[in-house]
Design a protein around this motif. Structure first.
Motif, short mmCIF file in Angstrom:
data_model
loop_
_atom_site.label_atom_id
_atom_site.label_comp_id
_atom_site.label_asym_id
_atom_site.label_seq_id
_atom_site.Cartn_x
_atom_site.Cartn_y
_atom_site.Cartn_z
N TRP A 106 -79.18 -11.21 3.00
CA TRP A 106 -80.12 -10.17 3.41
C TRP A 106 -80.50 -9.31 2.21
O TRP A 106 -81.62 -8.80 2.14
N ASP A 109 -83.93 -9.81 -0.25
CA ASP A 109 -85.24 -9.19 -0.04
C ASP A 109 -85.16 -7.69 0.19
O ASP A 109 -86.16 -6.99 0.09
N ASN A 110 -83.98 -7.18 0.52
CA ASN A 110 -83.85 -5.78 0.93
C ASN A 110 -82.85 -5.00 0.10
O ASN A 110 -82.27 -4.04 0.57
#
Length: 195
Positions: A106, A109-110
């Motif tokens: 995760w 991208d974040n």
């Protein structure tokens, strides 16, 4: 009970391990990484057993926690090697998602400070999610965040292992004795506990 005893330290470390493992579990769920989700689940169970063993003076549960801690440390070393691309492992492989989905960490991208450039795709307008996102740059790359998670778990596990060994050696007598009359007998206290 002393405030700075090995038992109190083990209880504190188990609580910290529960908190950090649950945080890690949440982000593994967001990234659909199924292997870490399963291993984190077993970690939570074993830490709860270790916590129960430390609180209730159950050396068998603390020994189970000790044995699991060795496996947990091995898992974290494996994940660190995977994200560092060591030993023929690659962070781009689908080992952690068990090949069930093309998902990845995760944090890819974040991550903190990640700037993303969103643009609509003309060919995908009829799809449920018509936007494609491209991550331009991050303050800290995702694989370093995953390695940081592993390092924190390794440090807590090493300390937990040391304190659990101290607890096991200090409570070496078996306090789960049963005298078949319906009473529990505690050998160190010399008294019977009636139910």
């Amino acid at each position: 009970m002393e405030c700075c005893s090995a038992r109190c330290a083990l209880i504190l470390l188990c609580c910290l391990q529960l908190a950090t493992t649950m945080e890690r579990q949440v982000f593994d769920f967001l990234g659909f990484q199924w292997a870490p989700i399963m291993v984190n689940f077993f970690q939570v169970i074993m830490v709860i057993l270790g916590l129960f063993g430390a609180v209730q003076y159950r050396t068998r549960f603390v020994i189970m926690y000790l044995l699991w801690t060795l496996l947990w440390m091995g898992w974290n070393v494996f994940v660190s090697c995977l994200y560092l691309d060591l030993g023929g492992l690659s962070k781009e492989s689908d080992i952690l998602s068990l090949g069930l989905s093309p998902h990845h960490s995760w944090w890819k991208d974040n991550g903190p400070g990640c700037e993303s450039d969103s643009f609509p795709s003309a060919g995908l307008q009829k799809q449920p999610n018509p936007e494609l996102t491209t991550v331009l740059s991050c303050w800290l790359e995702y694989h370093y965040i995953e390695i940081l998670h592993c390092v924190v778990q390794l440090l807590l596990s090493i300390l937990g292992f040391v304190y659990a060994c101290c607890v096991v050696t200090s409570h070496s007598d078996d306090d789960d004795s049963f005298n078949f009359i319906g009473d529990f007998y505690h050998p160190s206290k010399g008294s019977q506990l009636l139910f």
